[in-house]
Design an enzyme around this catalytic site. Structure first.
Site, PDB file in Angstrom:
ATOM      1  CG  LEU A  61      -1.993  -1.030   1.361  1.00  0.00           C
ATOM      2  CD1 LEU A  61      -2.736  -0.878   2.692  1.00  0.00           C
ATOM      3  CD2 LEU A  61      -2.981  -0.948   0.200  1.00  0.00           C
ATOM      4  CG  ASP A  62       0.410   4.448  -2.842  1.00  0.00           C
ATOM      5  OD1 ASP A  62       1.192   3.627  -3.352  1.00  0.00           O
ATOM      6  OD2 ASP A  62      -0.426   5.097  -3.494  1.00  0.00           O
ATOM      7  NE  ARG A  63       4.924   9.032   3.008  1.00  0.00           N
ATOM      8  CZ  ARG A  63       5.630  10.136   2.767  1.00  0.00           C
ATOM      9  NH1 ARG A  63       6.922  10.162   3.001  1.00  0.00           N
ATOM     10  NH2 ARG A  63       5.052  11.206   2.280  1.00  0.00           N
ATOM     11  NE  ARG A 162      -1.779   9.075  -3.935  1.00  0.00           N
ATOM     12  CZ  ARG A 162      -0.716   9.095  -3.139  1.00  0.00           C
ATOM     13  NH1 ARG A 162      -0.150   7.951  -2.770  1.00  0.00           N
ATOM     14  NH2 ARG A 162      -0.217  10.228  -2.708  1.00  0.00           N
TER      15      ARG A 162
END
Length: 215
Positions: A61-63, A162
């Site tokens: 998962l993205d930060r 996103r």
């Protein structure tokens, strides 16, 4: 594009643990894996290794994204869960708050993505060289200023949700990369991995893991 890395402290919530897999609720602001440089060494994987020495990465998962993340605890489990992701047999549900009123109530984005090299790690839509990417959505609650929406990625490209929401003109709120103007009013990226559905890699039983959104 760099921002100061100040990861959250505290225990990592464990949603499920057995002899083959580990499922946790990743906090926002914590890298999934180590970044480049000692200052980016602290991450979810290294924290979990202290309590689960055999833990193995399956996906990321993205930060700035929080939520459900699955790890393998054996080589066989890692291989089979990886195969399930590659075969798109893992059902992923995300919750996001996006700018503006998203219409219609249901829809799909099918736009190929590739890294925006001069501005990496940003990604961009590119019909010539981009990799196929598709996201379905369903509006949960819409207002004039923002919409609460469930997102269902059918592929797993970097920054897919996103960029796809941005392409619709409804960027995810609190996004420092794609909607920096919204960060003053939102302390974090308003994106959460709400639910993960898959078959257990060893038993084959269908399993659903869910973590409530913190926003």
């Amino acid at each position: 594009m760099d921002t100061i890395y100040d990861p959250p402290t505290g225990a990592i919530p464990v949603l499920h643990e057995d002899t083959d897999i580990l499922v946790v609720d990743k906090p926002a602001g914590l890298l999934s894996v180590p970044g480049k440089g000692e200052h980016l060494a602290d991450c979810l994987l290294t924290r979990l290794e202290k309590a689960f020495p055999t833990v193995r990465l399956v996906h990321r998962l993205d930060r700035d994204t929080s939520g459900v993340m699955i790890f393998a605890l054996t080589e066989t489990a890692q291989k089979r869960v990886n195969q399930a992701f590659e075969a798109r047999k893992v059902r992923k549900t995300y919750l996001a708050r996006v700018a503006g009123r998203l219409e219609p109530a249901r829809g799909s984005v099918d736009l190929p993505l590739i890294v925006d090299w001069p501005n990496r790690p940003l990604q961009k839509v590119c019909h010539e060289t981009g990799k196929p990417a598709r996201t379905d959505w369903r509006v949960k609650r819409a207002g004039d200023d923002e919409t609460r929406v469930e997102l269902y990625p059918l592929t797993g490209r970097s920054h897919q949700l996103r960029v796809h929401m941005l392409s619709l003109g409804h960027p995810i709120l609190g996004d420092p990369f794609y909607a920096p103007e919204s960060c003053a009013d939102h302390p974090r990226l308003m994106l959460h991995a709400l639910e993960l559905r898959l078959s257990h890699p060893i038993s084959g039983h269908g399993m659903t893991f869910r973590a409530p959104a913190p926003f």
